[in-house]
Design an enzyme around this catalytic site. Structure first.
Site, PDB file in Angstrom:
ATOM      1  N   ALA A 213       0.866  -1.167   0.000  1.00 41.19           N
ATOM      2  CA  ALA A 213       0.000   0.000   0.000  1.00 41.19           C
ATOM      3  C   ALA A 213       0.908   1.224   0.000  1.00 41.19           C
ATOM      4  CB  ALA A 213      -0.885  -0.027   1.236  1.00 41.19           C
TER       5      ALA A 213
ATOM      6  N   GLY B 174       0.588  -5.066   0.811  1.00 40.83           N
ATOM      7  CA  GLY B 174      -0.614  -5.048  -0.021  1.00 40.83           C
ATOM      8  C   GLY B 174      -0.365  -5.627  -1.409  1.00 40.83           C
TER       9      GLY B 174
ATOM     10  N   GLU C  86      -0.668  -9.278  -1.011  1.00 38.09           N
ATOM     11  CA  GLU C  86      -2.104  -9.570  -0.859  1.00 38.09           C
ATOM     12  C   GLU C  86      -2.838  -9.447  -2.195  1.00 38.09           C
ATOM     13  OE1 GLU C  86      -2.124  -6.629   2.358  1.00 38.09           O
ATOM     14  OE2 GLU C  86      -3.364  -8.032   3.470  1.00 38.09           O
TER      15      GLU C  86
ATOM     16  N   GLU D 281       4.384  -5.643   7.013  1.00 43.38           N
ATOM     17  CA  GLU D 281       3.587  -4.647   7.740  1.00 43.38           C
ATOM     18  C   GLU D 281       4.042  -4.476   9.185  1.00 43.38           C
ATOM     19  OE1 GLU D 281       2.349  -6.915   5.703  1.00 43.38           O
ATOM     20  OE2 GLU D 281       0.782  -6.042   4.454  1.00 43.38           O
TER      21      GLU D 281
END
Ligand code: DAK
Length: 259
Positions: free
Chosen positions: A69, A114, A117, A137
């Site tokens: 992200a 992310g 993911e 993370e």
């Protein structure tokens, strides 16, 4: 695709029933920002009603698939904006999993946080030997926010998933293959050719059967075994008298099926 949408973060190429989508913000290692999620959400909505597109391929431009992200965007968010960013991302990742067509991730480089993911929400993952995977993370004082804590253990088992999630360690493509995180590893220059061949093979199969296989596995893995078996009998039956009849007839007549 969605003509109203002026894509800034995605490049699209459509050929022979295969849509190749390139996550294209290489200056930020294709980090996933709000614009990416809005565009990907619109694209998936549009694609879900396109029967002419049989397979989607997702890759990244440059040295990353997606490095996570967008930290630069997240760092200034207040709690309300953080929640909205999370809900948007989760909805888009779910839409990828719910898309009727199979999605192949062609993982060209970093797939972190992310970005890992995002790869997990695709149906099949092929990695270049340059790819690197991880859920870092915890290094940022965060947990994964796009179902990494749920999809990763379901794919590779809880021990291996917890090892990656708790240490934030990166693994290379061969290790990812050993873990079952990816299904195939290729030389970097062969990645798109190999994925293209896989996509073309899937696109040549019975189109209704392909979509139903994806739905059965996705719905089955999210629910109960017996309910999955019962849905399988129902959907299996739905192919008789149409696509299945043609496929079986073509086999007996020793000719290619006309889907
Ligand atoms: N976000 C924003 N920019 C990024 C980025 C990221 N994730 N990753 C890299 N960049 C930017 C760098 O800042 C740099 O920008 P400039 O300095 O050139 O302006 C540019 O991309 C090139 O990166 P590097 O110079 O660092 O490149 P290197 O080859 O040296 O290193 C690297 C590559 C991938 C090892 C390194 O960039 C790196 O460690 N990147 C961060 C990886 C990471 O930590 N990813 C996880 C992000 S956190 C949640 C929702 C979502 C999330 C969590 C919770 N909730 C809703 C609860 C998601 C979290 C994440 O994904």
């Amino acid at each position: 695709m969605d003509c109203a949408m002026n894509y800034e973060t995605l490049k699209l190429e459509e050929k022979d029933g295969i849509l190749t989508v390139t996550n294209s913000r290489p200056q930020a290692l294709n980090a996933l920002n709000t614009r990416f999620f809005v565009e990907m959400g619109a694209l998936l909505k549009d694609l879900s009603v396109r029967t002419d597109i049989r397979v989607m391929v997702l890759t990244g431009e440059g040295k990353a698939f997606a490095a996570g992200a967008d930290i630069a965007e997240m760092v200034t968010m207040d709690s309300k904006q953080g929640s909205e960013f999370s809900l948007l991302g989760q909805a888009v990742f779910q839409a990828m999993e719910d898309l009727p067509q199979p999605v192949i991730a062609a993982i060209n480089g970093f797939a972190l946080g992310g970005g890992c993911e995002l790869a997990l929400s695709c149906d099949v993952r092929v990695a270049s030997t340059l790819a690197k995977f991880g859920q870092p993370e915890v290094k940022l004082g965060l947990t994964p926010g796009y179902a990494g804590t749920q999809r990763l253990p379901r794919l590779i088992g809880s021990g291996a998933a917890l090892h990656l999630l708790l240490t934030g360690d990166m693994v290379n493509a061969d290790e990812a293959l050993r873990l079952g995180l990816v299904q195939k590893v290729t030389a970097p220059e062969a990645l798109m050719t190999e994925v293209g061949a896989m996509a073309a093979k899937i696109a040549s199969m019975g189109p209704k059967a392909v979509r139903l296989v994806k739905r059965l596995v996705r719905q089955g893995m999210a629910g109960d075994f017996k309910a999955g078996c019962s849905l399988e009998s129902e959907l299996f039956g739905s192919l008789f008298g149409n696509e299945g009849a043609e496929g079986m007839k073509a086999f007996l007549e020793k000719r290619p099926a006309k889907w």
